[in-house]
Design a protein around this motif. Structure first.
Motif, PDB file in Angstrom:
ATOM      1  N   ARG A 152      30.358  55.516  25.388  1.00 60.55           N
ATOM      2  CA  ARG A 152      31.238  54.471  25.920  1.00 60.55           C
ATOM      3  C   ARG A 152      31.428  53.343  24.900  1.00 60.55           C
ATOM      4  NH1 ARG A 152      30.812  51.367  31.786  1.00 60.55           N
ATOM      5  NH2 ARG A 152      32.762  50.226  31.584  1.00 60.55           N
ATOM      6  N   ASP A 153      30.383  53.014  24.146  1.00 63.85           N
ATOM      7  CA  ASP A 153      30.473  51.932  23.173  1.00 63.85           C
ATOM      8  C   ASP A 153      31.328  52.294  21.962  1.00 63.85           C
ATOM      9  OD1 ASP A 153      28.793  50.435  24.738  1.00 63.85           O
ATOM     10  OD2 ASP A 153      27.009  50.721  23.489  1.00 63.85           O
ATOM     11  N   GLU A 154      31.232  53.549  21.511  1.00 58.67           N
ATOM     12  CA  GLU A 154      31.739  53.905  20.187  1.00 58.67           C
ATOM     13  C   GLU A 154      33.030  54.714  20.175  1.00 58.67           C
ATOM     14  OE1 GLU A 154      30.595  52.845  17.328  1.00 58.67           O
ATOM     15  OE2 GLU A 154      29.082  51.672  18.399  1.00 58.67           O
ATOM     16  N   PHE A 155      33.348  55.409  21.257  1.00 54.91           N
ATOM     17  CA  PHE A 155      34.467  56.358  21.207  1.00 54.91           C
ATOM     18  C   PHE A 155      35.789  55.690  21.569  1.00 54.91           C
ATOM     19  CE2 PHE A 155      32.646  60.864  21.300  1.00 54.91           C
ATOM     20  CZ  PHE A 155      31.494  60.472  20.622  1.00 54.91           C
ATOM     21  N   PRO A 156      36.890  56.208  21.026  1.00 49.23           N
ATOM     22  CA  PRO A 156      38.203  55.759  21.498  1.00 49.23           C
ATOM     23  C   PRO A 156      38.316  55.991  23.003  1.00 49.23           C
ATOM     24  CG  PRO A 156      38.427  57.144  19.543  1.00 49.23           C
ATOM     25  CD  PRO A 156      36.996  57.246  19.977  1.00 49.23           C
ATOM     26  N   ARG A 157      39.008  55.104  23.667  1.00 50.69           N
ATOM     27  CA  ARG A 157      39.050  55.156  25.127  1.00 50.69           C
ATOM     28  C   ARG A 157      39.518  56.504  25.652  1.00 50.69           C
ATOM     29  NH1 ARG A 157      42.243  50.470  28.078  1.00 50.69           N
ATOM     30  NH2 ARG A 157      44.017  51.373  26.962  1.00 50.69           N
ATOM     31  N   GLU A 158      40.519  57.092  24.992  1.00 54.03           N
ATOM     32  CA  GLU A 158      41.053  58.356  25.494  1.00 54.03           C
ATOM     33  C   GLU A 158      40.113  59.533  25.254  1.00 54.03           C
ATOM     34  OE1 GLU A 158      42.511  57.849  21.244  1.00 54.03           O
ATOM     35  OE2 GLU A 158      42.236  56.575  23.038  1.00 54.03           O
ATOM     36  N   LYS A 159      39.068  59.320  24.446  1.00 49.33           N
ATOM     37  CA  LYS A 159      38.123  60.399  24.155  1.00 49.33           C
ATOM     38  C   LYS A 159      36.859  60.322  25.002  1.00 49.33           C
ATOM     39  CE  LYS A 159      40.516  62.043  20.613  1.00 49.33           C
ATOM     40  NZ  LYS A 159      41.102  63.401  20.617  1.00 49.33           N
ATOM     41  N   VAL A 160      36.671  59.241  25.734  1.00 52.88           N
ATOM     42  CA  VAL A 160      35.404  59.020  26.436  1.00 52.88           C
ATOM     43  C   VAL A 160      35.153  60.077  27.508  1.00 52.88           C
ATOM     44  CG1 VAL A 160      34.193  57.459  28.010  1.00 52.88           C
ATOM     45  CG2 VAL A 160      35.261  56.558  25.952  1.00 52.88           C
ATOM     46  N   ALA A 161      36.147  60.335  28.357  1.00 52.52           N
ATOM     47  CA  ALA A 161      35.945  61.275  29.467  1.00 52.52           C
ATOM     48  C   ALA A 161      35.568  62.665  28.965  1.00 52.52           C
ATOM     49  CB  ALA A 161      37.217  61.347  30.325  1.00 52.52           C
ATOM     50  N   GLY A 162      36.267  63.146  27.945  1.00 46.23           N
ATOM     51  CA  GLY A 162      35.960  64.469  27.421  1.00 46.23           C
ATOM     52  C   GLY A 162      34.586  64.536  26.786  1.00 46.23           C
ATOM     53  N   ALA A 163      34.203  63.475  26.046  1.00 44.66           N
ATOM     54  CA  ALA A 163      32.897  63.464  25.385  1.00 44.66           C
ATOM     55  C   ALA A 163      31.765  63.371  26.395  1.00 44.66           C
ATOM     56  CB  ALA A 163      32.828  62.295  24.404  1.00 44.66           C
ATOM     57  N   VAL A 164      31.926  62.525  27.405  1.00 44.87           N
ATOM     58  CA  VAL A 164      30.903  62.432  28.451  1.00 44.87           C
ATOM     59  C   VAL A 164      30.797  63.765  29.191  1.00 44.87           C
ATOM     60  CG1 VAL A 164      30.344  61.357  30.665  1.00 44.87           C
ATOM     61  CG2 VAL A 164      31.039  59.937  28.742  1.00 44.87           C
ATOM     62  N   GLY A 165      31.948  64.373  29.477  1.00 41.77           N
ATOM     63  CA  GLY A 165      31.936  65.653  30.184  1.00 41.77           C
ATOM     64  C   GLY A 165      31.226  66.741  29.404  1.00 41.77           C
ATOM     65  N   VAL A 206      32.208  42.401  35.338  1.00 40.05           N
ATOM     66  CA  VAL A 206      31.558  43.093  36.447  1.00 40.05           C
ATOM     67  C   VAL A 206      32.306  44.385  36.690  1.00 40.05           C
ATOM     68  CG1 VAL A 206      30.689  40.981  37.510  1.00 40.05           C
ATOM     69  CG2 VAL A 206      32.934  41.832  38.166  1.00 40.05           C
ATOM     70  N   HIS A 207      31.817  45.147  37.654  1.00 45.77           N
ATOM     71  CA  HIS A 207      32.330  46.496  37.825  1.00 45.77           C
ATOM     72  C   HIS A 207      33.757  46.542  38.305  1.00 45.77           C
ATOM     73  CE1 HIS A 207      32.347  46.434  42.254  1.00 45.77           C
ATOM     74  NE2 HIS A 207      31.292  45.677  42.143  1.00 45.77           N
ATOM     75  N   PRO A 208      34.466  47.636  37.998  1.00 44.58           N
ATOM     76  CA  PRO A 208      35.798  47.834  38.550  1.00 44.58           C
ATOM     77  C   PRO A 208      35.706  47.956  40.061  1.00 44.58           C
ATOM     78  CG  PRO A 208      35.381  49.329  36.724  1.00 44.58           C
ATOM     79  CD  PRO A 208      34.076  48.709  37.101  1.00 44.58           C
ATOM     80  N   VAL A 209      36.788  47.644  40.766  1.00 44.85           N
ATOM     81  CA  VAL A 209      36.768  47.705  42.210  1.00 44.85           C
ATOM     82  C   VAL A 209      37.442  48.972  42.687  1.00 44.85           C
ATOM     83  CG1 VAL A 209      36.739  45.201  42.459  1.00 44.85           C
ATOM     84  CG2 VAL A 209      38.917  46.385  42.343  1.00 44.85           C
ATOM     85  N   ALA A 210      37.093  49.364  43.901  1.00 47.27           N
ATOM     86  CA  ALA A 210      37.689  50.565  44.467  1.00 47.27           C
ATOM     87  C   ALA A 210      39.143  50.325  44.797  1.00 47.27           C
ATOM     88  CB  ALA A 210      36.928  50.965  45.726  1.00 47.27           C
ATOM     89  N   ALA A 211      39.929  51.360  44.650  1.00 48.74           N
ATOM     90  CA  ALA A 211      41.346  51.257  44.963  1.00 48.74           C
ATOM     91  C   ALA A 211      41.780  52.508  45.673  1.00 48.74           C
ATOM     92  CB  ALA A 211      42.158  51.075  43.690  1.00 48.74           C
ATOM     93  N   PRO A 212      42.737  52.405  46.577  1.00 48.80           N
ATOM     94  CA  PRO A 212      43.193  53.595  47.281  1.00 48.80           C
ATOM     95  C   PRO A 212      44.064  54.484  46.436  1.00 48.80           C
ATOM     96  CG  PRO A 212      44.475  51.660  47.928  1.00 48.80           C
ATOM     97  CD  PRO A 212      43.386  51.156  47.047  1.00 48.80           C
ATOM     98  N   ALA A 213      44.502  53.976  45.275  1.00 51.13           N
ATOM     99  CA  ALA A 213      45.397  54.788  44.453  1.00 51.13           C
ATOM    100  C   ALA A 213      44.696  56.013  43.934  1.00 51.13           C
ATOM    101  CB  ALA A 213      45.919  53.958  43.277  1.00 51.13           C
ATOM    102  N   ALA A 214      45.437  57.058  43.716  1.00 52.73           N
ATOM    103  CA  ALA A 214      44.857  58.324  43.271  1.00 52.73           C
ATOM    104  C   ALA A 214      44.952  58.510  41.772  1.00 52.73           C
ATOM    105  CB  ALA A 214      45.554  59.491  43.966  1.00 52.73           C
ATOM    106  N   ALA A 215      45.212  57.421  41.060  1.00 57.04           N
ATOM    107  CA  ALA A 215      45.328  57.540  39.611  1.00 57.04           C
ATOM    108  C   ALA A 215      43.987  57.871  39.003  1.00 57.04           C
ATOM    109  CB  ALA A 215      45.847  56.224  39.017  1.00 57.04           C
ATOM    110  N   PRO A 216      43.958  58.619  37.901  1.00 57.75           N
ATOM    111  CA  PRO A 216      42.696  58.939  37.289  1.00 57.75           C
ATOM    112  C   PRO A 216      42.010  57.717  36.727  1.00 57.75           C
ATOM    113  CG  PRO A 216      44.527  59.621  35.867  1.00 57.75           C
ATOM    114  CD  PRO A 216      45.103  59.207  37.177  1.00 57.75           C
ATOM    115  N   ALA A 217      40.650  57.784  36.709  1.00 56.73           N
ATOM    116  CA  ALA A 217      39.885  56.664  36.202  1.00 56.73           C
ATOM    117  C   ALA A 217      40.118  56.483  34.710  1.00 56.73           C
ATOM    118  CB  ALA A 217      38.390  56.893  36.461  1.00 56.73           C
ATOM    119  N   ALA A 218      40.237  55.264  34.280  1.00 56.66           N
ATOM    120  CA  ALA A 218      40.398  54.987  32.859  1.00 56.66           C
ATOM    121  C   ALA A 218      39.270  54.097  32.384  1.00 56.66           C
ATOM    122  CB  ALA A 218      41.746  54.303  32.594  1.00 56.66           C
ATOM    123  N   GLN A 219      39.023  54.094  31.122  1.00 48.21           N
ATOM    124  CA  GLN A 219      37.878  53.416  30.526  1.00 48.21           C
ATOM    125  C   GLN A 219      38.289  52.119  29.859  1.00 48.21           C
ATOM    126  OE1 GLN A 219      34.733  54.351  30.573  1.00 48.21           O
ATOM    127  NE2 GLN A 219      34.194  52.511  29.466  1.00 48.21           N
TER     128      GLN A 219
END
Length: 496
Positions: free
Chosen positions: A125-138, A476-489
């Motif tokens: 999370r600290d070092e990767f480009p935002r668009e690469k975080v989900a794939g790297a964590v996965g 502080v943490h992101p808040v919950a939303a009813p939208a179905a958009a994918p989570a972004a970093q």
């Protein structure tokens, strides 16, 4: 040049992290199939040799969230090197262990390396480009399950060709190289959590975890109604709320209870508990099922080596699912990937319950489970990482990994009781024991899928509040939303 003056290419950092995670995950499972070999080689008994597993479980459960929290405070790169060094030292001790007592102590030292997991997610999370975080964590999360499967595959051939000592020599070399590489190439963490380490909270956390897991892991051998087991459960029941109250009132909590109450965090942790019951139980009991002699009428009588090879498609499926989970999360959202993973787990365990007469059926069903494990592991890690402030990534993902381990211990104990409830005259389980055990896992995975449906989706933004004591804005943490958009970093200050 200091590590803060240079920023290693994130792909090099990722390679180092993957080696560390793979080494830890191998050590989780390689020992399981060869416990009888170790028992004979060290002239001990079955009750004692099980502590080779129990000591590792207890140590990893205690140290995973603690080291994650220390990493958030003093630097994830430093603690990653420390965790990998502990794995290396523990592996060396185990490889040279002259007695069962030394081997058990070595496994406890290895368990300290559980901190590799939350530190890995935090560094990504600290070092990767935002668009690469989900794939790297996965991918890195899936490697935990992949390593578990690979451990089952290679344990038999390695012991047959060399000796059980090589179950520790191989990971020792891997972790030593990873520790050196981490010290050289992994940048120091740009994100730090101020404050001291709360030793009292760490002791309370250790106390209730040890009491709970020791009671669960030893319940079958000591007797579920024995005084020792009941005393451990009572101690855990008393110490857990004491720890929660202490953390809530602390100015420097080890685990921020406000973070644990974030809807996304606690629902994903509940999924992790239920999911861990199924996955780790499968790792423990599927090889036994395959190795059961054919004269029982349901077993296949294969060797340790062959049973591992039969589970190889499962391992490959887990890895592929983890690799592609980032793309799936970007398209459908991590929540949808988690629901799919839990639902596939239900499908795979249901298949094992009703159709296990032929080897091809078991291979197909375990491959489905492999896909499920890869998807769910990746999605859980991504959801937790997205839901918390950047300064709490380590401790939050550490607790999630820890809760999966607790689930695995509970699931293993429950499954052991169910499978062995009706034994044959020769001591082997009857077929109904396995059938009912797989049925229990159908229920737990279905419940995991149900809970996953209620995981809140996270908006792609964070709020900021004013810290009353320091008088400055803090995330502080992101808040919950009813939208179905994918989570972004949220983008880190040092990402590309």
């Amino acid at each position: 040049m200091s590590s803060t003056d240079r920023r290693t290419d994130y792909r090099v950092t990722f390679l180092v992290l993957c080696v560390g995670v793979s080494s830890f995950s191998l050590l989780q499972s390689m020992v399981n199939p060869v416990l009888p070999t170790i028992e004979a080689a060290l002239d001990t008994d079955q009750a004692t040799v099980t502590w080779v597993l129990t000591a590792y479980l207890l140590s990893a459960s205690v140290f995973t969230p603690i080291i994650g929290r220390i990493g958030d405070k003093v630097g994830k790169e430093r603690m990653l090197v420390a965790a990998l060094t502990a794995l290396t030292i523990g592996s060396l001790m185990a490889a040279l262990a002259p007695s069962i007592g030394v081997l058990i102590a070595a496994r406890a030292v290895q368990g300290i390396g559980g901190g590799v997991l939350p530190l890995t997610f935090g560094i990504i999370r600290d070092e990767f480009p935002r668009e690469k975080v989900a794939g790297a964590v996965g991918t890195s999360a899936a490697l935990l399950a992949v390593g578990g499967g690979v451990g089952l595959v290679v344990a038999g051939p390695l012991v047959n060709a060399l000796s059980y000592h090589w179950l520790f020599w191989v990971p020792m070399v891997m972790t030593a190289l990873a520790a050196i590489a981490a010290a050289v190439w992994v940048p120091e963490s740009p994100e730090r959590t101020p404050g001291r380490i709360n030793v009292g909270s760490a002791l309370l956390l250790s106390a209730w975890l040890v009491a709970l897991l020791l009671g669960v892991s030893q319940g079958a051998s000591w007797g579920w109604s024995s005084g020792r087991v009941l005393a451990l459960f009572v101690a855990a029941a008393v110490l857990l709320p004491v720890w929660v109250v202490a953390e809530t009132r602390s100015d420097a909590p080890l685990i921020d209870m406000r973070m644990m109450r974030i809807p996304t965090v606690w629902t994903v942790n509940l999924v992790a508990l239920l999911f861990g019951m199924g996955m780790y139980s499968m790792f423990a009991f599927l090889p036994q099922f395959l190795q059961t002699p054919e004269f029982t009428g349901y077993g296949f009588g294969v060797t340790v080596t062959v049973s591992g090879l039969l589970l190889l498609p499962q391992t490959a499926a887990t890895f592929l699912a983890g690799v592609f989970s980032g793309r799936l999360a970007a398209r459908f959202g991590s929540k949808a990937v988690l629901v799919a993973g839990a639902a596939l787990t239900s499908l795979g365990t249901l298949g094992l319950t009703v159709a296990h007469d032929h080897l091809w059926q078991v291979v197909v069903e375990t491959t489905v489970l492999g896909l499920a494990f890869g998807l769910a592991f990746a999605a859980m890690s991504n959801l937790v990482v997205d839901a918390v402030p950047q300064t709490q990534t380590g401790v939050a993902s550490g607790m999630n990994a820890n809760i999966r381990t607790v689930g695995g211990a509970l699931g293993g104990a429950v499954l052991a009781s169910v499978v062995t409830s009706g034994a044959r005259p020769d001591g082997l389980p009857v077929e109904a024991g396995y059938t009912h055990g797989f049925g229990v896992l159908v229920v737990t995975s279905a419940l995991a899928a149900l809970v996953a449906l209620f995981v809140p989706v996270i908006r792609a933004r964070t709020h900021r509040i004013v810290d009353e004591e320091q008088g400055e804005a803090v995330p502080v943490h992101p808040v919950a939303a009813p939208a179905a958009a994918p989570a972004a970093q949220p983008a880190g200050a040092h990402r590309a």
